[in-house]
Design an enzyme around this catalytic site. Structure first.
Site, PDB file in Angstrom:
ATOM      1  N   ASP A  38      -3.518   4.551  -2.301  1.00  7.89           N
ATOM      2  CA  ASP A  38      -4.624   4.949  -1.553  1.00  7.89           C
ATOM      3  C   ASP A  38      -5.414   6.200  -2.219  1.00  7.89           C
ATOM      4  O   ASP A  38      -4.816   6.945  -2.300  1.00  7.89           O
ATOM      5  CB  ASP A  38      -4.392   5.112  -0.027  1.00  7.89           C
ATOM      6  N   HIS A  56     -10.887  -4.172   2.837  1.00  4.43           N
ATOM      7  CA  HIS A  56     -11.011  -4.062   4.148  1.00  4.43           C
ATOM      8  C   HIS A  56     -11.965  -2.712   4.574  1.00  4.43           C
ATOM      9  O   HIS A  56     -12.156  -2.440   5.694  1.00  4.43           O
ATOM     10  CB  HIS A  56      -9.717  -3.519   4.775  1.00  4.43           C
ATOM     11  N   ASP A  57     -12.575  -2.257   3.532  1.00  2.00           N
ATOM     12  CA  ASP A  57     -13.580  -1.066   3.904  1.00  2.00           C
ATOM     13  C   ASP A  57     -14.951  -1.444   3.760  1.00  2.00           C
ATOM     14  O   ASP A  57     -15.872  -0.530   3.807  1.00  2.00           O
ATOM     15  CB  ASP A  57     -12.940  -0.025   2.858  1.00  2.00           C
ATOM     16  N   GLU A  87      -6.646   3.200  -6.144  1.00  2.96           N
ATOM     17  CA  GLU A  87      -8.140   3.039  -5.397  1.00  2.96           C
ATOM     18  C   GLU A  87      -8.876   4.257  -5.878  1.00  2.96           C
ATOM     19  O   GLU A  87      -8.719   5.362  -5.473  1.00  2.96           O
ATOM     20  CB  GLU A  87      -7.949   3.084  -3.922  1.00  2.96           C
ATOM     21  N   ASP A 105       0.847  -1.165  -0.096  1.00  2.59           N
ATOM     22  CA  ASP A 105       0.061   0.218   0.111  1.00  2.59           C
ATOM     23  C   ASP A 105       0.978   1.084  -0.079  1.00  2.59           C
ATOM     24  O   ASP A 105       2.017   1.240   0.692  1.00  2.59           O
ATOM     25  CB  ASP A 105      -0.888   0.053   1.288  1.00  2.59           C
TER      26      ASP A 105
HETATM   27  C1  NOJ Z   1      -8.894   4.063   1.662  1.00  2.00           C
HETATM   28  C2  NOJ Z   1      -8.418   2.871   2.530  1.00  2.00           C
HETATM   29  O1  NOJ Z   1      -8.939   1.797   2.044  1.00  2.00           O
HETATM   30  C3  NOJ Z   1      -9.193   3.142   3.923  1.00  2.00           C
HETATM   31  O2  NOJ Z   1      -9.153   1.921   4.776  1.00  2.00           O
HETATM   32  C4  NOJ Z   1      -8.539   4.262   4.574  1.00  2.00           C
HETATM   33  O3  NOJ Z   1      -9.414   4.594   5.854  1.00  2.00           O
HETATM   34  C5  NOJ Z   1      -8.810   5.567   3.669  1.00  2.00           C
HETATM   35  N1  NOJ Z   1      -8.443   5.327   2.402  1.00  2.00           N
HETATM   36  C6  NOJ Z   1      -7.934   6.566   4.048  1.00  2.00           C
HETATM   37  O4  NOJ Z   1      -6.529   6.337   3.921  1.00  2.00           O
END
Ligand code: NOJ
Length: 563
Positions: free
Chosen positions: A232, A359-360, A298, A119
């Site tokens: 990210d 993970h989100d 992302e 990441d």
């Molecule tokens: C996206 C990430 O996937 C998430 O887990 C994170 O909280 C936010 N970006 C901030 O970095």
């Protein structure tokens, strides 16, 4: 690179392979502190891919057979957002190990043919990063302009009462995690921008010194032989030059938490500005200097804006993550529409990809409403044209964890309501039936799911029809099938409740039939002589079958070899 849409030859690893996301905190703890670590990933590499090249299609292999792992952040961090608040980009947090362990992980992964993607969190640092500590010292600190600082906006002219602030935030932007996106630094009298928690101040990518420093971070890891980066919120790097107010969103959900300013706005000025592509081109040039590396981003935007992240001629990201299937209802035609829209929109140089869990997000099996659906989803993900990304534990059908309110850790859950917590999808990996699911000898940082004694790698390995063995079969089948990893995609109109498509490379043709509903379907595919079911999601059916009357059980998917 042109022409790879139809041929399965000469594909890059990131086109042909399957990516597996590991959330290191939750994978395997080897130090007995309740939190996973890099040594834990090393210890479990054989589970992911033991490097065996003997390919079997009818026997279930022992290891999953993924081609790359993406590690969520493991850098030194105060963990305000569990590692997405980085305090040193070029080191490993002692919680996870050290640089030597990381190097060992890369070597051991490479020895098995597994690529390592890490990441990269370029939009914001931790407020404990030395750059920010400097930056907040004074308005004339040389690092002040490394972050986004602005004077307060004067409040309407009515006379100020004693104790009232002199001004408000510089604009109306909200944080993804609730509240305003600005925090006042009382000592220096200015606000700084953070679109996540206030401990995540945003870097000023309009400053060439920031760009230089952050490119050096990429170089640091490229020199350590990582194969790629998952970048990210890469579409946030550049904001409107004038930091204008976002307009309100007329379609905002009226039930949003009062704190959710972000959810009430249209995000016109805080993200996805055209100038971001110049930075992405720089990332790509650097990756290309190092050869066969991969940039994944992302990127959440709607299709026409999203597609630009590939670059105009393929000079952008290799793979902007495609999360669209996650937003579809579990309906065959909705999925097909989403895939077809993507296929129609992609220029020849752009390689598709699909993500179903991360993970989100709530766990795949919980979102889709059951294990049977999760099995069909596995078959879809691993047979569409493009690179699939799997999320750890989805191969076991892990469901949302139940987190008692007092144990919630995720800032999103703390600020926006317990139902929004992402902890539910971050519970420890379930290895076996021993205490704490074999994840740790100590109490895990998040509770292990209640079903761990029956839903774990050991139990499912011994069950020939488990979802884990389905994933293994699918992965190994895909790996030796040019039609699946590299062939063309053609949807077929067969039945509204089934998503049916043909994958083809040269003479090899594979038909995928996915029944999305809880009732049996009989479908008929005319004009095909000779067909053989290779894998059913139920793992109990193989062999010759006529396509003039193909019976599918409720929630059953099949891969059919066409002669
Ligand atoms: C996206 C990430 O996937 C998430 O887990 C994170 O909280 C936010 N970006 C901030 O970095």
């Amino acid at each position: 690179m042109s022409g790879y849409q139809q041929t399965s030859q000469n594909l890059y690893w990131w086109q042909r392979g399957v990516v597996y996301q590991i959330y290191p905190r939750s994978f395997k703890d080897t130090t007995g502190n309740g939190t996973g670590d890099l040594q834990g990933v090393i210890d479990k590499l054989d589970y992911l891919n033991d490097g065996s090249t003997e390919l079997t299609t009818s026997v279930t292999p022992d290891s999953l057979g993924v081609d790359a792992i993406w590690l969520s952040p493991f850098h030194p961090s105060p963990m305000a957002d569990f590692g997405y608040d980085v305090a040193d980009y070029c080191d490993v947090d002692p919680l996870f190990g050290d640089l030597a362990t990381f190097d060992w992980l890369v070597a051991e992964a490479h020895r098995r043919g597994i690529k390592i993607i890490i990441d990269y969190v370029p939009n914001h640092t931790s407020d404990q990063h030395p750059w920010f500590i400097e930056s907040r010292r004074s308005q004339d600190n040389p690092k002040r302009n490394w972050y986004i600082w602005r004077d307060p906006t004067p409040l309407p002219s009515s006379p100020r009462k004693r104790g009232e602030p002199e001004g408000g935030p510089p604009n109306n932007w909200g944080s993804f995690f609730g509240g305003p996106a600005w925090t006042l630094d009382e000592a220096t009298g200015q606000y700084y921008l953070h679109q996540f928690v206030k401990e995540q101040p945003e870097l000023n990518w309009r400053n060439p010194e920031v760009r230089q420093a952050m490119m050096d971070v990429l170089r640091f890891w490229l020199e350590r032989d990582v194969d790629g980066f998952r970048m990210d919120v890469v579409g946030l790097l550049i904001k409107d030059a004038e930091l204008r107010d976002n307009p309100p969103n007329p379609d905002a959900d009226p039930n949003l938490s009062p704190n959710d300013l972000f959810g009430r706005q249209l995000h016109i000025y805080n993200q996805d500005q055209d100038e971001v592509h110049e930075i992405i081109r720089d990332f790509r040039r650097l990756l290309d200097e190092y050869g066969d590396r991969c940039g994944i981003g992302e990127v959440w935007f709607e299709l026409p804006r999203w597609i630009k992240y590939y670059g105009e001629k393929g000079e952008g990201l290799h793979l902007p993550f495609n999360f669209r299937l996650m937003r579809q209802p579990w309906q065959a035609q909705a999925m097909r529409r989403s895939v077809d829209e993507l296929e129609a929109a992609l220029p020849a140089f752009a390689w598709p990809n699909y993500v179903l869990g991360s993970h989100d997000f709530p766990r795949l099996a919980s979102r889709l409403g059951g294990q049977a659906q999760a099995r069909v989803a596995a078959m879809m993900l691993l047979t569409l044209r493009g690179t699939p990304t799997l999320y750890y534990g989805d191969e076991l059908g892990i469901e949302n964890g139940v987190i008692p309110p007092e144990k919630i850790q995720d800032p999103q859950g703390i600020n926006l309501g317990t139902e929004r917590t992402r902890d539910v999808c971050r519970t420890p990996m379930q290895w076996d039936s021993s205490p704490n699911a074999g994840f740790s000898t100590a109490e895990p940082w998040l509770p292990v799911s209640d079903d761990y004694a029956t839903r774990n790698v050991a139990v499912q390995s011994a069950d020939p029809t488990s979802i884990l063995n389905l994933y293994r079969r699918l992965l190994w089948y895909r790996r030796q099938s040019p039609a699946l990893y590299g062939g063309s995609y053609q949807p077929l109109d067969v039945d509204d409740d089934c998503f049916v498509y043909l994958r083809q490379a040269g003479d090899e043709r594979r038909l995928i039939v996915l029944n999305f509903i809880g009732q049996a379907r009989q479908v008929s595919i005319p004009g095909e002589e000779g067909s053989r079911v290779a894998i059913s999601t139920h793992l109990d059916r193989e062999g010759e079958e006529s396509l003039s009357k193909l019976e599918l059980r409720p929630h059953e998917g099949v891969i059919i070899e066409l002669m």
